[in-house]
Motif scaffolding. Structure first.
Motif, PDB file in Angstrom:
ATOM      1  N   GLN A   5       0.973  -1.192  -0.041  1.00 16.77           N
ATOM      2  CA  GLN A   5       0.071  -0.005   0.082  1.00 16.77           C
ATOM      3  C   GLN A   5       0.680   1.378   0.011  1.00 16.77           C
ATOM      4  O   GLN A   5       1.467   1.509   0.981  1.00 16.77           O
ATOM      5  N   ALA A   6       0.823   1.915  -1.234  1.00 12.90           N
ATOM      6  CA  ALA A   6       1.742   3.047  -1.240  1.00 12.90           C
ATOM      7  C   ALA A   6       0.862   4.320  -0.814  1.00 12.90           C
ATOM      8  O   ALA A   6      -0.288   4.408  -1.272  1.00 12.90           O
ATOM      9  N   SER A   7       1.643   5.347  -0.289  1.00 13.00           N
ATOM     10  CA  SER A   7       0.769   6.552   0.032  1.00 13.00           C
ATOM     11  C   SER A   7       1.917   7.697   0.057  1.00 13.00           C
ATOM     12  O   SER A   7       3.008   7.511  -0.026  1.00 13.00           O
ATOM     13  N   GLY A   8       1.314   9.105   0.316  1.00 14.42           N
ATOM     14  CA  GLY A   8       2.387  10.054   0.349  1.00 14.42           C
ATOM     15  C   GLY A   8       2.478  10.983  -0.920  1.00 14.42           C
ATOM     16  O   GLY A   8       3.019  12.056  -0.558  1.00 14.42           O
ATOM     17  N   LEU A  20       7.340   9.539   0.400  1.00 17.58           N
ATOM     18  CA  LEU A  20       6.169   8.340  -0.023  1.00 17.58           C
ATOM     19  C   LEU A  20       6.703   7.143   0.676  1.00 17.58           C
ATOM     20  O   LEU A  20       7.663   6.960   1.387  1.00 17.58           O
ATOM     21  N   SER A  21       5.380   6.792   1.260  1.00 20.32           N
ATOM     22  CA  SER A  21       5.541   5.405   2.208  1.00 20.32           C
ATOM     23  C   SER A  21       4.951   4.125   1.430  1.00 20.32           C
ATOM     24  O   SER A  21       4.021   4.246   0.624  1.00 20.32           O
ATOM     25  N   CYS A  22       5.226   2.960   1.798  1.00 25.07           N
ATOM     26  CA  CYS A  22       4.886   1.784   1.031  1.00 25.07           C
ATOM     27  C   CYS A  22       4.685   0.788   2.174  1.00 25.07           C
ATOM     28  O   CYS A  22       5.889   0.295   2.537  1.00 25.07           O
ATOM     29  N   THR A  78       7.848  -1.024   6.351  1.00 28.29           N
ATOM     30  CA  THR A  78       7.472  -0.073   5.416  1.00 28.29           C
ATOM     31  C   THR A  78       8.872   0.501   4.727  1.00 28.29           C
ATOM     32  O   THR A  78       9.836   0.282   5.572  1.00 28.29           O
ATOM     33  N   TYR A  80      10.087   3.669   2.489  1.00 30.83           N
ATOM     34  CA  TYR A  80       9.979   4.832   2.129  1.00 30.83           C
ATOM     35  C   TYR A  80      10.757   5.489   1.057  1.00 30.83           C
ATOM     36  O   TYR A  80      11.958   4.976   0.692  1.00 30.83           O
ATOM     37  N   THR A 121       0.692   6.005  -6.311  1.00 27.07           N
ATOM     38  CA  THR A 121       0.277   7.106  -5.453  1.00 27.07           C
ATOM     39  C   THR A 121       0.928   8.118  -6.409  1.00 27.07           C
ATOM     40  O   THR A 121       1.885   8.246  -6.891  1.00 27.07           O
TER      41      THR A 121
END
Length: 127
Positions: A5-8, A20-22, A78, A80, A121
């Motif tokens: 799950q990627a975000s940021g 970015l975080s994953c 996670t 980054y 993302t």
């Protein structure tokens, strides 16, 4: 089942920064290499960086070298991607992926299908 799950992502001005975080589930980081890719509209998917989950060695593409930093927090499962001095040409959808260490870090384009991919993302850099 492996899930990433990627975000940021978001909108940032040129010269700005994003992290970015994953977050991964269903895998042990020390059995895998974690990778960041991006794909800009109308362009091929581009490998940016990867990190060997077993020994922590990182690799960067020419476009990422010097501005992007990959890191891992094993306690949070996670990975980054710290991105600094962003440019409009960095605008793209950014993806994280995990690959068995047998595929190497960095990874050949022909082996991209052997990884598990997150959903991406969007990063938009305005001029």
């Amino acid at each position: 089942e492996v899930q990433l799950q990627a975000s940021g992502g978001g909108l940032v001005q040129a010269g700005g920064r994003l992290r970015l975080s994953c977050t991964a589930s269903g895998l042990r980081f020390d059995d895998y290499a974690l990778h960041w890719f991006r794909q800009a509209p109308g362009k091929e998917r581009e490998a940016l960086s990867c990190i060997n989950g077993e020994n922590g060695q990182a690799s960067y593409s020419d476009s990422a070298q010097g501005r992007f930093t990959i890191s891992v927090d094993n306690s949070k499962n996670t990975v980054y991607l710290q991105m600094n001095d962003l440019k409009p040409e960095d605008t793209a959808v950014y993806y994280c992926a995990s690959f068995s260490l047998i595929w190497g870090c960095p990874i050949e384009v022909t082996n991209y299908n052997f990884g598990r991919w997150g959903q991406g993302t969007l990063v938009t850099v305005s001029s």
